[in-house]
Design an enzyme around this catalytic site. Structure first.
Site, PDB file in Angstrom:
ATOM      1  N   ASN A  10      63.123 -38.299  32.724  1.00  0.00           N
ATOM      2  CA  ASN A  10      62.514 -38.337  31.395  1.00  0.00           C
ATOM      3  C   ASN A  10      62.572 -36.921  30.841  1.00  0.00           C
ATOM      4  O   ASN A  10      61.850 -36.044  31.300  1.00  0.00           O
ATOM      5  CB  ASN A  10      61.059 -38.825  31.523  1.00  0.00           C
ATOM      6  CG  ASN A  10      60.311 -38.750  30.206  1.00  0.00           C
ATOM      7  OD1 ASN A  10      60.900 -38.503  29.154  1.00  0.00           O
ATOM      8  ND2 ASN A  10      59.005 -38.966  30.259  1.00  0.00           N
ATOM      9  N   TRP A  11      63.441 -36.723  29.874  1.00  0.00           N
ATOM     10  CA  TRP A  11      63.650 -35.363  29.367  1.00  0.00           C
ATOM     11  C   TRP A  11      62.557 -34.936  28.388  1.00  0.00           C
ATOM     12  O   TRP A  11      62.510 -33.779  27.981  1.00  0.00           O
ATOM     13  CB  TRP A  11      65.038 -35.257  28.698  1.00  0.00           C
ATOM     14  CG  TRP A  11      66.176 -35.464  29.654  1.00  0.00           C
ATOM     15  CD1 TRP A  11      66.096 -35.776  30.988  1.00  0.00           C
ATOM     16  CD2 TRP A  11      67.586 -35.366  29.362  1.00  0.00           C
ATOM     17  NE1 TRP A  11      67.359 -35.886  31.526  1.00  0.00           N
ATOM     18  CE2 TRP A  11      68.290 -35.639  30.554  1.00  0.00           C
ATOM     19  CE3 TRP A  11      68.314 -35.089  28.200  1.00  0.00           C
ATOM     20  CZ2 TRP A  11      69.680 -35.632  30.620  1.00  0.00           C
ATOM     21  CZ3 TRP A  11      69.701 -35.080  28.257  1.00  0.00           C
ATOM     22  CH2 TRP A  11      70.372 -35.349  29.468  1.00  0.00           C
ATOM     23  N   LYS A  12      61.707 -35.858  27.995  1.00  0.00           N
ATOM     24  CA  LYS A  12      60.615 -35.566  27.052  1.00  0.00           C
ATOM     25  C   LYS A  12      61.170 -34.844  25.817  1.00  0.00           C
ATOM     26  O   LYS A  12      62.294 -35.112  25.406  1.00  0.00           O
ATOM     27  CB  LYS A  12      59.508 -34.773  27.760  1.00  0.00           C
ATOM     28  CG  LYS A  12      59.033 -35.485  29.039  1.00  0.00           C
ATOM     29  CD  LYS A  12      57.792 -34.903  29.643  1.00  0.00           C
ATOM     30  CE  LYS A  12      57.412 -35.673  30.899  1.00  0.00           C
ATOM     31  NZ  LYS A  12      56.176 -35.220  31.502  1.00  0.00           N
ATOM     32  N   HIS A  96      54.009 -44.213  28.325  1.00  0.00           N
ATOM     33  CA  HIS A  96      53.912 -42.938  29.041  1.00  0.00           C
ATOM     34  C   HIS A  96      52.551 -42.296  28.760  1.00  0.00           C
ATOM     35  O   HIS A  96      52.018 -42.413  27.655  1.00  0.00           O
ATOM     36  CB  HIS A  96      55.045 -41.998  28.610  1.00  0.00           C
ATOM     37  CG  HIS A  96      55.148 -40.810  29.517  1.00  0.00           C
ATOM     38  ND1 HIS A  96      54.354 -39.696  29.341  1.00  0.00           N
ATOM     39  CD2 HIS A  96      55.903 -40.580  30.616  1.00  0.00           C
ATOM     40  CE1 HIS A  96      54.629 -38.831  30.311  1.00  0.00           C
ATOM     41  NE2 HIS A  96      55.567 -39.340  31.089  1.00  0.00           N
ATOM     42  N   GLU A  98      51.734 -39.404  28.057  1.00  0.00           N
ATOM     43  CA  GLU A  98      51.699 -38.520  26.885  1.00  0.00           C
ATOM     44  C   GLU A  98      51.584 -39.336  25.595  1.00  0.00           C
ATOM     45  O   GLU A  98      50.956 -38.907  24.630  1.00  0.00           O
ATOM     46  CB  GLU A  98      52.942 -37.613  26.885  1.00  0.00           C
ATOM     47  CG  GLU A  98      52.790 -36.520  27.935  1.00  0.00           C
ATOM     48  CD  GLU A  98      54.046 -36.164  28.691  1.00  0.00           C
ATOM     49  OE1 GLU A  98      55.158 -36.411  28.176  1.00  0.00           O
ATOM     50  OE2 GLU A  98      53.928 -35.633  29.826  1.00  0.00           O
ATOM     51  N   GLU A 168      52.217 -43.100  37.332  1.00  0.00           N
ATOM     52  CA  GLU A 168      52.192 -41.658  37.086  1.00  0.00           C
ATOM     53  C   GLU A 168      50.742 -41.197  36.923  1.00  0.00           C
ATOM     54  O   GLU A 168      50.179 -41.285  35.817  1.00  0.00           O
ATOM     55  CB  GLU A 168      52.972 -41.324  35.803  1.00  0.00           C
ATOM     56  CG  GLU A 168      54.439 -41.695  35.863  1.00  0.00           C
ATOM     57  CD  GLU A 168      55.271 -40.834  34.904  1.00  0.00           C
ATOM     58  OE1 GLU A 168      56.231 -40.218  35.377  1.00  0.00           O
ATOM     59  OE2 GLU A 168      54.949 -40.765  33.707  1.00  0.00           O
ATOM     60  N   GLY A 174      53.371 -32.710  35.337  1.00  0.00           N
ATOM     61  CA  GLY A 174      53.622 -31.363  34.838  1.00  0.00           C
ATOM     62  C   GLY A 174      52.687 -30.319  35.407  1.00  0.00           C
ATOM     63  O   GLY A 174      52.605 -29.201  34.902  1.00  0.00           O
ATOM     64  N   SER A 214      55.329 -34.577  39.046  1.00  0.00           N
ATOM     65  CA  SER A 214      55.758 -33.410  39.829  1.00  0.00           C
ATOM     66  C   SER A 214      56.700 -33.755  40.986  1.00  0.00           C
ATOM     67  O   SER A 214      56.650 -33.122  42.037  1.00  0.00           O
ATOM     68  CB  SER A 214      54.553 -32.606  40.318  1.00  0.00           C
ATOM     69  OG  SER A 214      53.797 -32.139  39.207  1.00  0.00           O
ATOM     70  N   GLY A 235      60.144 -35.648  35.427  1.00  0.00           N
ATOM     71  CA  GLY A 235      60.098 -34.904  34.170  1.00  0.00           C
ATOM     72  C   GLY A 235      60.795 -33.565  34.318  1.00  0.00           C
ATOM     73  O   GLY A 235      62.020 -33.458  34.246  1.00  0.00           O
ATOM     74  N   GLY A 236      60.018 -32.514  34.565  1.00  0.00           N
ATOM     75  CA  GLY A 236      60.534 -31.144  34.617  1.00  0.00           C
ATOM     76  C   GLY A 236      61.795 -30.975  35.456  1.00  0.00           C
ATOM     77  O   GLY A 236      62.776 -30.367  34.997  1.00  0.00           O
TER      78      GLY A 236
HETATM   79  P1  13P Z   1      56.811 -34.016  35.731  1.00  0.00           P
HETATM   80  O1  13P Z   1      57.867 -34.448  36.712  1.00  0.00           O
HETATM   81  O2  13P Z   1      57.209 -32.828  34.906  1.00  0.00           O
HETATM   82  O3  13P Z   1      55.484 -33.866  36.388  1.00  0.00           O
HETATM   83  O4  13P Z   1      56.649 -35.218  34.680  1.00  0.00           O
HETATM   84  C1  13P Z   1      56.476 -36.497  35.151  1.00  0.00           C
HETATM   85  C2  13P Z   1      56.616 -37.440  34.023  1.00  0.00           C
HETATM   86  O5  13P Z   1      55.766 -37.494  33.154  1.00  0.00           O
HETATM   87  C3  13P Z   1      57.811 -38.276  33.964  1.00  0.00           C
HETATM   88  O6  13P Z   1      57.700 -39.253  32.984  1.00  0.00           O
END
Ligand code: 13P
Length: 251
Positions: A10-12, A96, A98, A168, A174, A214, A235-236
């Site tokens: 997920n590149w956000k 998600h 967020e 999640e 994050g 993470s 994510g990251g």
């Molecule tokens: P991180 O891997 O940066 O913690 O993010 C997880 C995430 O929200 C994937 O959708």
């Protein structure tokens, strides 16, 4: 029972179009010889077209970071299932944390997005997760059960098995704080049993449950070794080609 593991990036809200193209090219190269696992990436909307071209001859699945329930009309800022299909998306992230916490999306909206996606043959990656306060108050399973019950309301048994659930925990996103493998396995096992209660045994054993929060090159092997962990939503670490390559090559 054979659930094909899915590693999803997920590149956000990251990457310019050129950066997205670069990253997608690296991921296509890295996944060329992968067997028995699927790789999905969800770039920002504005890069979907460019990334779709790059993925065209590969097995990598293109996904959107969200999806509207309606086909068209007055929904400023939203993207519809037919539009996403048109551009080549086969999956879409829904619910998600967020979206829930920063943009006020609620269970009812998320349920409509899931239904809209399914109606058009787009597989939702349905995200759920508890906050730190909810975990500390020992409410994790109740919160997750409510999110699943509301999110999957009226989703038929025929559709339920193809949905992907992503657990999640909000406190692990994050933050560099991964849930322990014991915590993850415990929740995933609970969710699989919940799917059996809500649907039936076959659905429970077919459905893929991903962990997100993470995930990185160092912890992925241990997470993937858990019997009820069928993949990761990253994510990251999905923004770095080298890390993501290591993650998709989990042992
Ligand atoms: P991180 O891997 O940066 O913690 O993010 C997880 C995430 O929200 C994937 O959708």
């Amino acid at each position: 029972m054979s659930r094909k593991p899915l590693i999803a990036g997920n590149w956000k809200m990251n990457t310019s179009i050129a950066e997205a193209e670069h990253l997608a090219q690296a991921i296509v190269r890295a996944s060329a010889d992968l067997q028995n696992r699927e790789v999905m990436i969800a770039p920002p909307y504005i890069s979907l077209a460019a990334v779709a071209d790059i993925l065209a001859d590969s097995e990598v699945i293109l996904a959107a970071q969200n999806i509207c329930w309606a086909e068209k009309g007055a929904f400023t800022g939203e993207i519809s299932p037919p539009m996403l299909k048109d551009i080549g998306c086969r999956m879409a992230i829904v619910g998600h944390s967020e979206r829930r916490h920063l943009f006020g999306e609620n269970d009812a909206m998320i349920n409509k997005r899931i239904s809209g996606a399914m109606e058009h043959g787009i597989i939702p990656v349905f995200c759920i997760g508890e906050t730190l306060a909810e975990r500390e108050a020992d409410n994790t399973m109740k919160i997750l059960e409510d999110q699943v019950r509301h999110g999957l309301k009226d989703i038929s048994i025929t559709d339920a098995g193809s949905i992907v659930i992503a657990y999640e925990p909000v406190w692990a996103i994050g933050t560099g704080k991964t849930a322990t493998t014991k915590q993850v396995q415990e929740v995933h096992h609970f969710l699989r049993n919940l799917m059996e209660r809500l649907y039936e045994k076959n659905i429970a054993s077919e459905i893929r449950i991903l962990y997100g929060g993470s995930v990185n090159a160092t912890n992925v092997d241990e997470l993937m070794a858990q019997p009820d962990v069928d993949g990761a939503l990253v994510g990251g670490a999905a923004l770095d080609a080298g890390s993501f390559e290591r993650i998709i090559n989990f042992q």
